[in-house]
Motif scaffolding. Sequence first.
Motif, short mmCIF file in Angstrom:
data_model
loop_
_atom_site.label_atom_id
_atom_site.label_comp_id
_atom_site.label_asym_id
_atom_site.label_seq_id
_atom_site.Cartn_x
_atom_site.Cartn_y
_atom_site.Cartn_z
N UNK A 85 0.76 -0.99 0.06
CA UNK A 85 -0.12 -0.12 -0.07
C UNK A 85 1.03 1.13 -0.18
N UNK A 86 2.09 1.33 0.77
CA UNK A 86 2.78 2.40 0.58
C UNK A 86 3.56 2.72 -0.38
N UNK A 87 3.97 1.35 -1.30
CA UNK A 87 4.55 1.72 -2.51
C UNK A 87 3.49 2.03 -3.51
N UNK A 88 2.26 1.64 -3.40
CA UNK A 88 1.24 2.37 -4.40
C UNK A 88 1.08 3.77 -4.33
N UNK A 89 0.89 4.35 -3.04
CA UNK A 89 0.52 5.59 -3.16
C UNK A 89 1.88 6.50 -3.03
N UNK A 90 3.00 6.18 -2.87
CA UNK A 90 4.16 6.80 -3.33
C UNK A 90 4.40 6.85 -4.65
N UNK A 91 4.39 5.97 -5.44
CA UNK A 91 4.56 5.59 -6.97
C UNK A 91 3.56 6.87 -7.64
N UNK A 92 2.22 6.74 -7.08
CA UNK A 92 1.35 7.71 -7.45
C UNK A 92 1.74 9.12 -7.17
N UNK A 93 2.25 9.41 -6.03
CA UNK A 93 2.56 10.76 -5.67
C UNK A 93 3.90 11.21 -6.62
N UNK A 94 4.56 10.29 -7.30
CA UNK A 94 5.69 10.69 -7.99
C UNK A 94 5.25 11.08 -9.34
N UNK A 95 3.99 9.94 -9.79
CA UNK A 95 3.58 10.31 -10.77
C UNK A 95 3.13 11.72 -11.13
N UNK A 96 2.54 12.28 -10.16
CA UNK A 96 1.67 13.57 -9.94
C UNK A 96 2.59 14.45 -9.79
N UNK A 97 3.85 14.50 -9.14
CA UNK A 97 5.18 15.55 -9.06
C UNK A 97 6.34 14.77 -8.90
N UNK A 98 6.93 14.44 -10.28
CA UNK A 98 8.24 13.61 -10.17
C UNK A 98 9.31 14.40 -9.70
N UNK A 99 9.18 15.79 -9.40
CA UNK A 99 10.50 16.44 -8.79
C UNK A 99 10.44 16.96 -7.26
N UNK A 100 9.51 16.08 -6.60
CA UNK A 100 9.17 16.12 -5.28
C UNK A 100 10.26 15.17 -4.53
N UNK A 101 11.35 15.89 -4.04
CA UNK A 101 12.18 15.11 -3.64
C UNK A 101 11.93 14.20 -2.52
N UNK A 106 16.41 11.40 -5.15
CA UNK A 106 16.30 12.28 -4.16
C UNK A 106 17.55 13.23 -3.97
N UNK A 107 18.83 12.68 -3.99
CA UNK A 107 20.06 13.59 -3.83
C UNK A 107 19.90 14.57 -4.88
N UNK A 108 20.00 14.09 -6.26
CA UNK A 108 19.61 15.10 -7.10
C UNK A 108 18.80 16.36 -7.04
N UNK A 109 17.61 16.07 -6.65
CA UNK A 109 16.66 16.91 -6.70
C UNK A 109 16.87 17.95 -5.19
N UNK A 110 17.53 17.30 -4.31
CA UNK A 110 17.74 18.14 -2.97
C UNK A 110 18.87 19.12 -3.40
N UNK A 111 19.73 18.71 -4.23
CA UNK A 111 20.84 19.54 -4.61
C UNK A 111 20.44 21.13 -5.48
N UNK A 112 19.38 20.74 -6.11
CA UNK A 112 18.93 21.82 -6.82
C UNK A 112 18.12 22.70 -5.93
N UNK A 113 18.11 24.11 -6.56
CA UNK A 113 17.37 25.27 -5.62
C UNK A 113 15.89 24.63 -5.20
#
Length: 327
Positions: A271-287, A313-320
């Motif tokens: 269930x955790x994986x399903x919700x998080x993967x859906x979240x990334x589909x909605x906002x791919x740049x959310x670190x 995650x590391x790449x996105x966190x390094x961005x402003x």
Amino acid sequence: TWTSRNKGRDVALWYKDFERACVMTRSCLLLTAFCLAPFLLQAQTADSLSEARSLVESGKLTEAEQVTRLYLQSHINSADAHFLLGYILFKQRRAEASLAEYTEGAKYRVPGAPELAAVAGDYVLLNDYADADKWFTKSVEWDPGNFQTLYYLARTKYNENRFEEAVAVFKQCLKLDPKNIKAEDNLGLSYQGLGKMDQALSAYQTAISWDAGAVVRDSGPYIDMGSLLVDSGRPAEAVPYLLEAVRIAPQEVRGRRELGKAYLHLNQLESAQAELERSIELAPSNAPTHFVLAQVYRKRGLRDKAEAETKRYTELSAANSSPESLH
């Protein structure tokens, strides 16, 4: 009886009178036009700027910008036009260009409370919360009954981590607009920033009770309540709030991310994986979502996926980080 000669003389005189009348009429018309010119110009000015404002209200910002810039070509000293263009550019998130127009307009007229609020909004877009606070504060001083500007001031103080001041201003908001769900929800966030968890939970619960009877629902207090419960080690209590948040706003990234975190803490990994993967589909740049999903993959033994999410995650966190919207 008139002779032909008399008749000819009378006709000639009539023509002279007629010509004299025409000259006088033309003079009167020219004088009238000269006298009315400033008023006609003013009416034209009002029409042009009214058209631009109407376009802004319709969301046609590009067209509104074109109309306003065209007007400024012949009215370079118009404070109203510079301020309007500044507002259009603010709506387009072009903060520096917007500030330049407000600065130019201020040469010809002292800006009012609405202009100062937009200037403050530009500084929010630039992540300059100190200057945003300064101009929101001045705008509120000049127009203390404006709820929206007061709310933005409170949000700015929250983003500056000035939580005590944020609490005070959100309480002012609630005096102006009792039972405002967003103000009560953000009051809870400010209490949470101060470490006053019981008061935060109480504020979230109050906001949720107000939302229950609202025509337009707000997922915010449900997400904030659920998030605090997860962080407090009470994931099972958090799940119903977060499920309701997802039901209210299925496209809201935070709701699905926090629900995924709750399921992770409850070891409900699918269930955790399903919700998080859906979240990334909605906002791919959310670190943060990539970070939590990496933990889920790791616990499920999906090492390659976990490493890929950690790298992302590391790449996105390094961005402003992008500036927070005022809306």
